[in-house]
Design an enzyme around this catalytic site. Structure first.
Site, PDB file in Angstrom:
ATOM      1  N   THR A 139     -31.156  44.644  -4.179  1.00 30.73           N
ATOM      2  CA  THR A 139     -31.671  43.287  -4.385  1.00 30.73           C
ATOM      3  C   THR A 139     -31.814  42.550  -3.065  1.00 30.73           C
ATOM      4  O   THR A 139     -32.791  41.825  -2.851  1.00 30.73           O
ATOM      5  CB  THR A 139     -30.768  42.498  -5.356  1.00 30.73           C
ATOM      6  N   CYS A 140     -30.869  42.743  -2.189  1.00 28.67           N
ATOM      7  CA  CYS A 140     -30.903  42.064  -0.891  1.00 28.67           C
ATOM      8  C   CYS A 140     -32.139  42.457  -0.090  1.00 28.67           C
ATOM      9  O   CYS A 140     -32.787  41.613   0.526  1.00 28.67           O
ATOM     10  CB  CYS A 140     -29.636  42.386  -0.095  1.00 28.67           C
TER      11      CYS A 140
END
Length: 161
Positions: free
Chosen positions: A48-49
């Site tokens: 996600t980052c």
């Protein structure tokens, strides 16, 4: 105790990832006398980052700066070399400053950590975003575990006055 709106960012030294290697940077120098959009990710190169969180800040950097943000800072419990490599691989250019919280001291001082030991990550910084004006927290958005929304660049952009 968790930091809250109106609190002063703790005084400490962080490590900035630079082209010349790690460089110490005090929170007074980073946040004093300016407006900073700060966001924290659980780890560099994590799904996600890398796919959403960091790219959102890169894409929205011009709009944030047009609204008076002096600098956009990404912090993670990683070392400065990892943060530099992640920034380079994400083509951040001059849009985002990558800050290493290698031992998690900054995240701990903010009261914004979680235990990722079940995933082999140890203690990490929570996913959050802030607007910091002259060292004072003006906006704070902390994600519930596993979520991504209120710490996004788009959400934070809407909070910049």
């Amino acid at each position: 105790m968790t930091i809250k709106i109106g609190d002063t960012v703790p005084a400490m030294t962080l490590v900035k990832a630079t082209g010349d290697g790690p460089a110490p940077l005090t929170t007074a120098d980073l946040f004093g006398g300016r407006t900073v959009a700060l966001f924290s990710v659980p780890g560099a190169f994590t799904p996600t980052c890398s796919a959403r969180h960091l790219p959102g800040y890169v894409d929205n950097a011009p709009a944030m700066k047009a609204k008076g943000v002096d600098e956009i800072v990404c912090v993670s419990v990683n070392d400065a070399f990892v943060m530099a490599a992640w920034g380079k691989s994400a083509n951040i250019g001059d849009n985002v400053t990558m800050i290493a919280d290698g031992n998690g001291d900054f995240s701990k001082a903010l009261g914004l950590t979680f235990d990722g030991s079940n995933f082999g990550m140890g203690v990490r910084g929570q996913r959050f975003s802030m607007i910091i004006k002259d060292g004072i927290v003006a906006e704070l958005n902390v994600e519930p575990a596993g979520a991504f929304g209120v710490s996004s660049a788009e959400h934070l952009l809407g909070q910049i006055a």
